[in-house]
Motif scaffolding. Structure first.
Motif, PDB file in Angstrom:
ATOM      1  N   PHE A  36       0.831  -1.202   0.000  1.00 42.28           N
ATOM      2  CA  PHE A  36       0.000   0.000   0.000  1.00 42.28           C
ATOM      3  C   PHE A  36       0.868   1.256   0.000  1.00 42.28           C
ATOM      4  N   HIS A  37       1.935   1.227   0.790  1.00 44.57           N
ATOM      5  CA  HIS A  37       2.818   2.393   0.884  1.00 44.57           C
ATOM      6  C   HIS A  37       3.407   2.725  -0.487  1.00 44.57           C
ATOM      7  N   ARG A  38       3.794   1.700  -1.255  1.00 45.25           N
ATOM      8  CA  ARG A  38       4.365   1.940  -2.578  1.00 45.25           C
ATOM      9  C   ARG A  38       3.346   2.575  -3.519  1.00 45.25           C
ATOM     10  N   SER A  39       2.097   2.129  -3.438  1.00 45.49           N
ATOM     11  CA  SER A  39       1.058   2.716  -4.283  1.00 45.49           C
ATOM     12  C   SER A  39       0.818   4.173  -3.912  1.00 45.49           C
ATOM     13  N   PHE A  40       0.774   4.456  -2.622  1.00 46.69           N
ATOM     14  CA  PHE A  40       0.590   5.842  -2.185  1.00 46.69           C
ATOM     15  C   PHE A  40       1.771   6.709  -2.617  1.00 46.69           C
ATOM     16  N   ASP A  41       2.977   6.204  -2.451  1.00 47.27           N
ATOM     17  CA  ASP A  41       4.154   6.962  -2.862  1.00 47.27           C
ATOM     18  C   ASP A  41       4.133   7.239  -4.363  1.00 47.27           C
ATOM     19  N   ALA A  42       3.655   6.246  -5.138  1.00 45.93           N
ATOM     20  CA  ALA A  42       3.586   6.426  -6.585  1.00 45.93           C
ATOM     21  C   ALA A  42       2.638   7.562  -6.947  1.00 45.93           C
ATOM     22  N   ALA A  99      -5.721   2.701  -5.796  1.00 38.30           N
ATOM     23  CA  ALA A  99      -5.440   3.746  -4.803  1.00 38.30           C
ATOM     24  C   ALA A  99      -5.813   5.090  -5.395  1.00 38.30           C
ATOM     25  N   VAL A 100      -6.421   5.954  -4.571  1.00 39.08           N
ATOM     26  CA  VAL A 100      -6.886   7.256  -5.041  1.00 39.08           C
ATOM     27  C   VAL A 100      -6.733   8.277  -3.919  1.00 39.08           C
ATOM     28  N   PRO A 101      -6.819   9.558  -4.245  1.00 37.14           N
ATOM     29  CA  PRO A 101      -6.885  10.572  -3.193  1.00 37.14           C
ATOM     30  C   PRO A 101      -8.156  10.407  -2.369  1.00 37.14           C
ATOM     31  N   GLY A 102      -8.101  10.787  -1.108  1.00 39.67           N
ATOM     32  CA  GLY A 102      -9.252  10.625  -0.237  1.00 39.67           C
ATOM     33  C   GLY A 102     -10.453  11.454  -0.642  1.00 39.67           C
ATOM     34  N   TRP A 103     -10.230  12.524  -1.417  1.00 48.24           N
ATOM     35  CA  TRP A 103     -11.362  13.356  -1.804  1.00 48.24           C
ATOM     36  C   TRP A 103     -12.165  12.773  -2.966  1.00 48.24           C
ATOM     37  N   VAL A 104     -11.682  11.703  -3.570  1.00 45.96           N
ATOM     38  CA  VAL A 104     -12.467  11.033  -4.607  1.00 45.96           C
ATOM     39  C   VAL A 104     -13.642  10.315  -3.940  1.00 45.96           C
ATOM     40  N   ASP A 133       4.339  10.916  -5.832  1.00 43.86           N
ATOM     41  CA  ASP A 133       5.491  11.267  -6.669  1.00 43.86           C
ATOM     42  C   ASP A 133       5.070  11.721  -8.057  1.00 43.86           C
ATOM     43  N   ALA A 134       4.015  11.106  -8.590  1.00 46.86           N
ATOM     44  CA  ALA A 134       3.584  11.432  -9.945  1.00 46.86           C
ATOM     45  C   ALA A 134       2.785  12.729 -10.015  1.00 46.86           C
ATOM     46  N   HIS A 135       2.169  13.128  -8.912  1.00 46.71           N
ATOM     47  CA  HIS A 135       1.238  14.253  -8.972  1.00 46.71           C
ATOM     48  C   HIS A 135       1.538  15.361  -7.962  1.00 46.71           C
ATOM     49  N   ARG A 136       2.640  15.286  -7.261  1.00 50.06           N
ATOM     50  CA  ARG A 136       2.940  16.363  -6.334  1.00 50.06           C
ATOM     51  C   ARG A 136       3.211  17.635  -7.119  1.00 50.06           C
ATOM     52  N   PRO A 137       3.123  18.850  -6.524  1.00 46.76           N
ATOM     53  CA  PRO A 137       3.088  19.042  -5.080  1.00 46.76           C
ATOM     54  C   PRO A 137       1.688  19.124  -4.487  1.00 46.76           C
ATOM     55  N   GLY A 138       0.658  19.206  -5.306  1.00 46.96           N
ATOM     56  CA  GLY A 138      -0.651  19.519  -4.754  1.00 46.96           C
ATOM     57  C   GLY A 138      -1.486  18.334  -4.316  1.00 46.96           C
ATOM     58  N   LEU A 139      -1.071  17.099  -4.603  1.00 45.66           N
ATOM     59  CA  LEU A 139      -1.949  15.967  -4.325  1.00 45.66           C
ATOM     60  C   LEU A 139      -2.049  15.653  -2.841  1.00 45.66           C
ATOM     61  N   ALA A 140      -0.921  15.442  -2.182  1.00 49.28           N
ATOM     62  CA  ALA A 140      -0.920  15.043  -0.774  1.00 49.28           C
ATOM     63  C   ALA A 140       0.493  15.187  -0.234  1.00 49.28           C
ATOM     64  N   PRO A 141       0.628  15.336   1.079  1.00 41.31           N
ATOM     65  CA  PRO A 141       1.968  15.361   1.671  1.00 41.31           C
ATOM     66  C   PRO A 141       2.591  13.976   1.616  1.00 41.31           C
ATOM     67  N   PRO A 142       3.898  13.867   1.841  1.00 43.86           N
ATOM     68  CA  PRO A 142       4.540  12.549   1.863  1.00 43.86           C
ATOM     69  C   PRO A 142       3.868  11.622   2.870  1.00 43.86           C
ATOM     70  N   VAL A 143       3.773  10.349   2.524  1.00 54.32           N
ATOM     71  CA  VAL A 143       3.101   9.375   3.375  1.00 54.32           C
ATOM     72  C   VAL A 143       4.014   8.982   4.531  1.00 54.32           C
TER      73      VAL A 143
END
Length: 211
Positions: free
Chosen positions: A83-89, A184-189, A92-102
């Motif tokens: 799960f951590h790898r999916s969140f990091d992916a 895996a998706v952002p929590g706001w989805v 990493d692909a959509h920062r800086p606005g998607l989410a802070p580091p996990v």
């Protein structure tokens, strides 16, 4: 891990980092834009992660049941790492606005059965993911037990009511409850669960990111 981002609605493969772990399967979550929404997909074989008690889970029981993860999963560290790898992916692909580091991952193992469904709602965490560990049979055309995802953001102009390619109007992503399905998706989805059929069950690990 190398991540590619593409606007296509079909996931594209992403090269592996080479750090495979037992029971985590060989697939790596591809990350893409789905109508402008960051989504990570994969099919991950949970073989080697499930305890013998997981095989005893079936369609008989409460509509929704939370189980101690240690009773179902033999390697919680490997589960959390996946799960951590999916969140990091995603980050990493959509920062800086998607989410802070996990900073960590909270995991809940649930069983869904006939009578269970969940209306669309956002998640309180920055990122959320599902991994179907096992599932009973269902009639595929009904979509029962599927995880439905929808981008709650409205398009423009506001008066438009037509689904336009690349815009979120009326678009849903359906993840069928097949063993190994992972998303895996952002929590706001907005996420929901399609009502399950009689005789159907889904064993799923649900993860949320921690800061």
């Amino acid at each position: 891990m190398t991540i590619t981002t593409t606007p296509l609605p079909v996931p594209s493969p992403v090269p592996s980092s080479g750090h495979a772990r037992r029971g985590c399967g060989t697939a790596v979550s591809p990350v893409q834009q789905h109508w402008g929404t960051p989504v990570a997909f994969a099919t991950l074989d949970p073989a080697g992660l499930l305890s013998p008690s997981a095989a005893e889970i079936g369609p008989e029981g409460p509509a929704q049941e939370s189980l101690p993860p240690g009773e179902v999963v033999t390697d919680l560290e490997a589960l959390a790492a996946r799960f951590h790898r999916s969140f990091d992916a995603l980050v990493d692909a959509h920062r800086p606005g998607l989410a802070p580091p996990v900073g960590g991952v909270a995991i809940d193992v649930q069983v869904w059965r006939h009578g269970y469904d969940r209306p669309a709602a956002r998640h309180a965490a920055d990122l959320v993911a599902w991994w179907v560990l096992a599932a009973g049979t269902a009639h595929a055309p009904t979509g029962s037990g599927a995880i439905a995802l929808a981008d709650p953001r409205s398009g423009f102009p506001p008066a438009a009511r037509t689904a336009i390619p690349g815009q979120p109007w009326g678009r849903h992503l359906m993840v069928r409850p097949s063993p190994g399905a992972h998303v895996a998706v952002p929590g706001w989805v907005a996420s929901s669960v399609v009502p399950l059929e009689r005789g159907q069950y889904v064993l799923v690990a649900v993860a949320s990111s921690l800061r």
